[in-house]
Scaffold this motif. Structure first.
Motif, PDB file in Angstrom:
ATOM      1  N   THR A  31       0.827  -1.219   0.000  1.00 25.18           N
ATOM      2  CA  THR A  31       0.000   0.000   0.000  1.00 25.18           C
ATOM      3  C   THR A  31       0.853   1.258   0.000  1.00 25.18           C
ATOM      4  OG1 THR A  31      -0.150   0.118   2.429  1.00 25.18           O
ATOM      5  CG2 THR A  31      -1.805  -1.218   1.274  1.00 25.18           C
ATOM      6  N   GLY A  32       2.096   1.135   0.500  1.00 26.67           N
ATOM      7  CA  GLY A  32       2.978   2.296   0.609  1.00 26.67           C
ATOM      8  C   GLY A  32       2.786   3.079   1.892  1.00 26.67           C
ATOM      9  N   ASP A  33       1.798   2.698   2.689  1.00 27.77           N
ATOM     10  CA  ASP A  33       1.504   3.404   3.948  1.00 27.77           C
ATOM     11  C   ASP A  33       2.194   2.667   5.101  1.00 27.77           C
ATOM     12  OD1 ASP A  33       0.534   4.980   5.939  1.00 27.77           O
ATOM     13  OD2 ASP A  33      -1.591   4.563   5.571  1.00 27.77           O
ATOM     14  N   ILE A  34       3.495   2.877   5.216  1.00 29.22           N
ATOM     15  CA  ILE A  34       4.290   2.142   6.209  1.00 29.22           C
ATOM     16  C   ILE A  34       4.653   2.998   7.414  1.00 29.22           C
ATOM     17  CG2 ILE A  34       5.291   0.632   4.456  1.00 29.22           C
ATOM     18  CD1 ILE A  34       7.801   2.423   4.586  1.00 29.22           C
ATOM     19  N   LYS A  35       4.228   4.251   7.414  1.00 29.20           N
ATOM     20  CA  LYS A  35       4.718   5.217   8.393  1.00 29.20           C
ATOM     21  C   LYS A  35       4.494   4.777   9.832  1.00 29.20           C
ATOM     22  CE  LYS A  35       4.319  10.078   9.731  1.00 29.20           C
ATOM     23  NZ  LYS A  35       3.659  11.381   9.425  1.00 29.20           N
ATOM     24  N   ASN A  36       3.256   4.451  10.181  1.00 31.48           N
ATOM     25  CA  ASN A  36       2.954   4.140  11.585  1.00 31.48           C
ATOM     26  C   ASN A  36       3.624   2.850  12.045  1.00 31.48           C
ATOM     27  OD1 ASN A  36       1.455   6.447  11.860  1.00 31.48           O
ATOM     28  ND2 ASN A  36      -0.522   5.440  11.520  1.00 31.48           N
TER      29      ASN A  36
END
Length: 509
Positions: free
Chosen positions: A371-376
């Protein structure tokens, strides 16, 4: 889904062949390495290597980035885009590897000179080993781009052959050192490992250049693409660095409190853990491109099913291999090493227990990569792993027991797993109850039943004979117990049906 499953099975078989050959070679190599270096020099090599590995492991963040973008380009069947992604990735890798060398030659060197417990007569040797290890890390980081091409192309046979070649060459080096007592074997070993790393890197470059057009580098730097990739990488770097400090940093803490003998025991036990990790990573290496391509094709439900099934299947496979080992750890280590250093048996058992929790979040962390949403996950989830280091240091100040840091790592791995699942649920809203029913409930029922039944057999003295007869009897009983409870509690009717379809399809082919 059946076509994808067949490809995953095929690639996994290549990786399993690789794993079992590597397991045999590496186990024997570890035994010879202990004989060549001795306990003290082996401990020195492990702790000095840990300083380098703390930054080298950050290269996994670059690996995730390269594989993600290359898989997306291949999923879109766009080789021009793939070549741009590769060239951009290679430029970033090169810059990052230079930064790693700078950090290792400043902060890392200071740590070696001022904090590690090293015998006075081995200080010069340690400096040579450290410098060779830094150069090996530089080469390995720049190898990642080419390795990512092979994985994104799902050509696991080439990946397996290169790994087996590397392991065999390293074993040959050890045999050569056995008959060269006139050289400083610790320094010679580190230098020859550097040469092997360079040779393997060269093979990766040549194979990729001849076989895959996207791996032909050209001078390319796109500001917007580099910003996007660097943003993705920087978050991954923090997560990888937190993991490296939390896990590899424990080796340094153990060295400060207990010296190189405990480092040798931890290093040998970590070898057992690496085999389990290789087993797990081999499957996920085959699955990872499919997770990313499924998401790129907007097949989110297929991606979730693949992640859930891979979690449970691999967990059962790890149980199948490790439950016999937990009971027969002492016997296996004696056969393997002849002379087992103090602390090694308990360290090995703790490493096996740690592997159960370490492997569970991997599929869902790979979904975050897709998804590319790895921040958290990388910023907040890896805080749990990072906390292992300061907590271990404080506890050892008051209670000097070398096993406590491993217990702490196990607890933090469990917290990271739960946080990863929570975060992916926030992104995709698949329902935590679904994960509880499809993953946590079956693996919990199987684990509880297996360990309760195994403990009952132990208390009743079943399979209590020592030696090879006891080992074979205990292993057979343990494997049968795991298989019975997996089919009884761990698989749904649809799981069993899917497995039958895959086996029948491969049999007919």
């Amino acid at each position: 889904m059946t076509h994808k499953s067949g490809r995953i099975v095929k690639n996994t078989m290549y990786l399993y062949i690789r794993m079992f050959l590597l397991m045999f070679v590496s186990l024997y190599s570890s035994r010879v390495l202990l004989e060549v270096l001795g306990v003290t020099d082996l401990g020195i090599y492990n702790v000095v290597g840990s300083v380098v590995l703390m930054l080298e492991f950050v290269s996994s963040s670059l690996t995730n980035s390269s594989q993600r973008y290359l898989s997306i380009a291949l999923g879109r069947d766009d080789l021009i885009l793939g070549r741009k992604y590769f060239s951009q990735s290679f430029g970033i890798h090169l810059l990052f590897s230079l930064l790693v060398v700078l950090l290792l030659e400043t902060g890392g060197l200071w740590l070696v000179n001022n904090k590690l417990t090293i015998p006075v007569d081995r200080i010069d040797a340690v400096h040579w080993v450290y410098q060779f290890s830094v150069l090996a890390a530089f080469i390995k980081i720049n190898q990642v781009c080419f390795q990512s091409v092979i994985v994104a192309r799902e050509n696991m046979s080439v990946y397996a052959y290169l790994s087996i070649f590397e392991a065999i060459i390293k074993l040959m080096i050890l045999y050569w050192l056995l008959y060269m007592p006139s050289v400083d074997q610790l320094v010679a070993y580190a230098f020859l490992i550097l040469m092997v790393q360079f040779l393997v890197f060269s093979f990766h470059v040549i194979i990729c250049y001849l076989k895959y057009n996207e791996s032909r580098y050209f001078l390319f730097w796109d500001k917007s693409l580099s910003k996007e990739m660097l943003s993705f990488i920087s978050i991954n770097v923090f997560g990888s660095m937190s993991w490296a400090l939390g896990v590899q940093g424990i080796n340094i803490v153990l060295n400060i409190f207990f010296g190189p003998t405990v480092n040798a025991a931890r290093g040998l036990a970590a070898t057992v853990g690496r085999f389990i990790n290789q087993l797990v990573n081999n499957v996920y290496l085959a699955i990872k491109p499919q997770l990313i391509k499924s998401y790129a094709a907007n097949e989110v439900e297929e991606m979730l099913i693949l992640a859930e099934r891979s979690t449970t299947y691999i967990y059962y496979l790890v149980l199948l291999l490790t439950v016999p080992l937990l009971r027969e750890t002492e016997f296996v280590l004696k056969v393997w090493l002849k002379e087992v250093p103090e602390y090694t048996v308990t360290f090995a058992r703790l490493v096996i227990l740690q592997s159960y929790f370490w492997m569970l979040p991997i599929p869902f962390s790979q979904i975050a990569t897709a998804t590319g949403d790895i921040k958290n996950i990388q910023l907040f989830g890896r805080i749990f792993t990072l906390l292992s280091l300061p907590i271990s240091y404080v506890i050892l100040k008051f209670v000097p027991n070398p096993y406590y840091p491993i217990f702490i790592i196990i607890c933090m791995d469990a917290l990271y797993w739960l946080y990863t699942v929570y975060e992916i649920n926030k992104q995709l809203d698949f329902g935590l109850r679904r994960y509880l029913v499809n993953v946590i409930r079956p693996i919990s029922r199987v684990s509880f039943s297996v360990f309760l039944f195994s403990f009952a057999l132990y208390m009743l003295g079943v399979g209590g004979n020592s030696g090879w007869s006891g080992f074979l009897l205990n292993s057979t009983i343990s494997i049968l117990v795991v298989l019975v409870f997996v089919f009884w509690f761990g698989l749904s009717s649809s799981d069993i049906k899917q497995l039958k379809l895959i086996v029948l399809a491969k049999w007919r082919n």
